[in-house]
Motif scaffolding. Sequence first.
Motif, short mmCIF file in Angstrom:
data_model
loop_
_atom_site.label_atom_id
_atom_site.label_comp_id
_atom_site.label_asym_id
_atom_site.label_seq_id
_atom_site.Cartn_x
_atom_site.Cartn_y
_atom_site.Cartn_z
N PHE A 87 0.84 -1.20 0.00
CA PHE A 87 0.00 0.00 0.00
C PHE A 87 0.87 1.25 0.00
O PHE A 87 0.65 2.19 -0.77
N ALA A 88 1.90 1.28 0.87
CA ALA A 88 2.77 2.45 0.96
C ALA A 88 3.51 2.71 -0.34
O ALA A 88 3.66 3.87 -0.76
N GLU A 89 3.94 1.65 -1.00
CA GLU A 89 4.70 1.84 -2.24
C GLU A 89 3.80 2.27 -3.40
O GLU A 89 4.27 2.93 -4.33
N VAL A 90 2.54 1.90 -3.37
CA VAL A 90 1.60 2.43 -4.37
C VAL A 90 1.48 3.94 -4.22
O VAL A 90 1.55 4.70 -5.18
N GLY A 148 11.19 7.19 2.98
CA GLY A 148 11.59 5.79 2.95
C GLY A 148 11.28 5.06 1.66
O GLY A 148 11.94 4.07 1.34
N PHE A 149 10.29 5.54 0.90
CA PHE A 149 9.89 4.83 -0.31
C PHE A 149 10.21 5.61 -1.59
O PHE A 149 9.73 5.27 -2.66
N SER A 207 17.68 1.70 -2.42
CA SER A 207 17.88 0.25 -2.49
C SER A 207 17.07 -0.47 -1.41
O SER A 207 16.82 -1.67 -1.50
N GLY A 208 16.70 0.28 -0.35
CA GLY A 208 15.96 -0.31 0.75
C GLY A 208 16.82 -0.61 1.96
O GLY A 208 16.32 -0.71 3.08
N ILE A 239 19.33 7.47 8.24
CA ILE A 239 19.14 6.96 6.88
C ILE A 239 17.90 6.08 6.91
O ILE A 239 17.77 5.19 7.77
N VAL A 240 16.97 6.34 5.99
CA VAL A 240 15.74 5.56 5.93
C VAL A 240 15.66 4.79 4.62
O VAL A 240 16.23 5.20 3.60
N GLY A 241 14.95 3.69 4.66
CA GLY A 241 14.73 2.87 3.47
C GLY A 241 13.54 1.97 3.69
O GLY A 241 12.95 1.94 4.77
N ARG A 242 13.18 1.22 2.67
CA ARG A 242 12.04 0.31 2.80
C ARG A 242 12.25 -0.70 3.91
O ARG A 242 11.29 -1.15 4.55
N GLY A 243 13.51 -1.04 4.16
CA GLY A 243 13.79 -2.04 5.16
C GLY A 243 13.93 -1.52 6.57
O GLY A 243 14.25 -2.29 7.49
#
Length: 254
Positions: A87-90, A148-149, A207-208, A239-243
């Motif tokens: 949902f977040a990545e959409v 993050g995304f 990169s995540g 530092i933020v990322g998908r992970g």
Amino acid sequence: MPKPGARDLKRGAPRSEPEGADAQGSFLEAPQPLYTGHRERLRARFRQGGAEALPDYELLEMVLFRAIPRRDTKDLAKRLLARFGSFAEVLAAPDARLKEVSGVGEAVITELKLIRAAAQRLIKSEIVEGPLLSSWSQVLDYLRAVQGFEHREQFRILFLDKRNRLIADEMQGQGTVDHTPVYVREVVKRALELSSTAIILVHNHPSGDPTPSRADIDMTRMIVEAGRPLGVAVHDHVIVGRGGHASFRALRLL
């Protein structure tokens, strides 16, 4: 003689008006589309149980209702989730990539961006009133929501006053998928312009993986050294990322 307005029934021609109330109603009432009842059921479940009562694809369906008022949105919601993963990545997907999905037009893109902006505004409102360091988990939630995304690296700075209250939240630069130019002198100069005594550096890894690189560590130390004699402290570099996220202070890199 036949009455005016009527035809000879023996020749098989129908009367100009249907007979009976039921016949008249059949001309006036059109059947409602199947998705109308489905939408009402979704709304009822949402009102009763909140977002937790709906899986991601149904919540996304509801987001799409206003953008697509006269068509079923279930299939599009499922295809968007299949393409982008969550949902977040959409919500965070670039316009150009969203347009690659059949059924996505400007109205859908605007609705998705509106929902994302509203969510970010809500999260930010929870951290602006008090000292940031006393609501650190909310700060991390906000930073992950806004960056993050993202699909390109962005460099952000949170400027704080002597009480660690937020003075400004500014995007300082945007780069490529793996690099953002950072100018140490400009970072410190902007802090002095805002009378900020402390800053929090933020950037994302598309990169995540939020693990700091050697370049990230070196750049942070340069900013720390440049700001120290001028009374500008670096509280953290996040530092933020998908992970997830990485904090320089937590990693003892500051």
